[in-house]
Design a protein around this motif. Structure first.
Motif, short mmCIF file in Angstrom:
data_model
loop_
_atom_site.label_atom_id
_atom_site.label_comp_id
_atom_site.label_asym_id
_atom_site.label_seq_id
_atom_site.Cartn_x
_atom_site.Cartn_y
_atom_site.Cartn_z
N UNK A 1 22.57 -2.91 22.49
CA UNK A 1 21.22 -2.49 23.35
C UNK A 1 21.24 -2.86 24.86
N UNK A 2 21.82 -3.73 25.50
CA UNK A 2 22.03 -3.86 26.90
C UNK A 2 20.72 -4.18 27.40
N UNK A 3 20.18 -3.39 28.28
CA UNK A 3 18.84 -3.46 28.68
C UNK A 3 17.75 -3.10 27.70
N UNK A 4 18.13 -2.37 26.66
CA UNK A 4 17.10 -1.71 25.91
C UNK A 4 16.53 -0.51 26.37
N UNK A 5 16.92 0.22 27.35
CA UNK A 5 16.76 1.20 27.93
C UNK A 5 16.36 2.44 26.98
N UNK A 6 17.64 2.80 26.11
CA UNK A 6 17.62 3.99 25.40
C UNK A 6 16.44 3.87 24.21
N UNK A 7 16.56 2.78 23.66
CA UNK A 7 15.50 2.36 22.74
C UNK A 7 14.00 2.70 23.21
N UNK A 8 13.79 1.93 24.39
CA UNK A 8 12.32 2.09 25.03
C UNK A 8 12.09 3.52 25.32
N UNK A 9 12.94 4.30 25.98
CA UNK A 9 12.67 5.63 26.18
C UNK A 9 12.40 6.40 24.96
N UNK A 10 13.05 6.19 23.70
CA UNK A 10 12.81 6.79 22.60
C UNK A 10 11.27 6.27 21.99
N UNK A 11 11.00 5.17 22.15
CA UNK A 11 9.76 4.74 21.86
C UNK A 11 8.51 5.07 22.84
N UNK A 12 9.00 5.33 24.18
CA UNK A 12 7.97 6.10 25.01
C UNK A 12 7.72 7.46 24.65
N UNK A 13 8.70 8.09 23.97
CA UNK A 13 8.65 9.54 23.50
C UNK A 13 8.25 9.85 22.37
N UNK A 14 7.77 8.86 21.75
CA UNK A 14 7.05 8.95 20.20
C UNK A 14 7.81 8.55 19.18
N UNK A 15 8.75 7.72 19.13
CA UNK A 15 9.35 7.05 18.14
C UNK A 15 8.53 5.99 17.45
N UNK A 16 8.62 5.78 16.15
CA UNK A 16 7.96 4.67 15.56
C UNK A 16 7.87 3.46 15.72
N UNK A 17 9.34 3.01 15.84
CA UNK A 17 9.72 1.39 16.17
C UNK A 17 11.21 1.53 16.50
N UNK A 18 11.70 0.50 17.19
CA UNK A 18 12.87 0.14 17.63
C UNK A 18 13.46 -1.28 17.26
N UNK A 19 14.50 -1.44 16.56
CA UNK A 19 15.38 -2.48 16.43
C UNK A 19 16.40 -2.45 17.44
N UNK A 20 16.51 -3.67 18.32
CA UNK A 20 17.59 -3.74 19.18
C UNK A 20 18.47 -4.86 18.77
N UNK A 21 19.75 -4.64 18.70
CA UNK A 21 20.80 -5.50 18.51
C UNK A 21 21.76 -5.74 19.64
N UNK A 22 21.71 -7.04 19.99
CA UNK A 22 22.90 -7.50 20.99
C UNK A 22 23.11 -8.98 20.76
N UNK A 23 24.35 -9.28 21.19
CA UNK A 23 24.46 -10.89 21.10
C UNK A 23 24.85 -11.55 22.39
N UNK A 24 24.51 -10.82 23.31
CA UNK A 24 24.68 -11.45 24.77
C UNK A 24 23.49 -12.05 24.97
N UNK A 25 23.51 -13.33 25.98
CA UNK A 25 22.24 -13.79 26.30
C UNK A 25 21.38 -13.25 27.41
N UNK A 26 22.37 -12.61 28.41
CA UNK A 26 21.56 -11.71 29.60
C UNK A 26 20.96 -10.50 28.89
#
Length: 186
Positions: free
Chosen positions: A59-84
């Motif tokens: 997910x990195x910054x989460x921008x793709x999932x949050x853009x989808x949420x902004x456009x009407x997605x029900x929910x988002x699960x982000x997966x990333x193992x990097x602390x940053x």
């Protein structure tokens, strides 16, 4: 980096500057995100975002999932193992005030366990380029029952991908060095 359209339109997200090579962060540019979401919301896939359950792998910054949420997605699960990345995702979820509709799994996307809930309709797969991690992650997602039977997988990479037998490659769009591949279960 900002949210382009929808509920959070114009909201500036936490920035990583030109990317964080050490953390393998390479945010999808606003221009590519805008083109991608034009395809997802009004293209040949109908509206793949509205009411979708979204899984954002690497997910990195989460921008793709949050853009989808902004456009009407029900929910988002982000997966990333990097602390940053985890820090940026958490900050960006907070900026959108979307905590109730988001989950962050702090783990390696190539090692997904069995899915503990409902499968997902829209999967973003944006692994570090040219490392073959996308193939491993999508295989784990399929084996763990993370995809619905009608799921749309959006796989970003700079090289040719090798989809698993369980998926059909529908289309590839090229934006500079970035290739966006659209796939669905067979």
């Amino acid at each position: 980096m900002r949210i382009i359209a929808g509920e959070f339109r114009g909201l500036a997200l936490a920035s990583v500057g030109k990317g964080d090579a050490g953390a393998h962060l390479r945010p999808t540019t606003d221009r590519v995100r805008e083109s991608l979401f034009s395809v997802l919301t009004a293209g040949k896939y109908g509206d793949a975002v509205e009411d979708a359950r979204v899984l954002d792998l690497f997910a990195g910054t989460g921008a793709l999932g949050l853009e989808a949420l902004s456009r009407g997605a029900e929910c988002v699960t982000f997966v990333d193992d990097g602390r940053k990345a985890q820090s940026l995702i958490t900050e960006n979820i907070g900026k959108c005030r979307a905590e109730a509709r988001c989950d962050l799994m702090r783990m390696d996307a190539t090692r997904l366990p069995m899915n503990p809930s409902e499968p997902y309709d829209l999967i973003f797969l944006d692994p570090p380029y040219t490392k073959g991690l996308g193939e491993v992650a999508i295989a784990a997602a399929i084996a763990g029952n993370w995809l619905t039977k009608r799921a749309l997988v959006v796989w970003e990479d700079s090289a040719e991908i090798t989809p698993p037998d369980a998926l059909t490659l529908l289309d590839t769009r090229k934006y500079g060095d970035t290739k966006i591949n659209f796939l669905e279960p067979k």
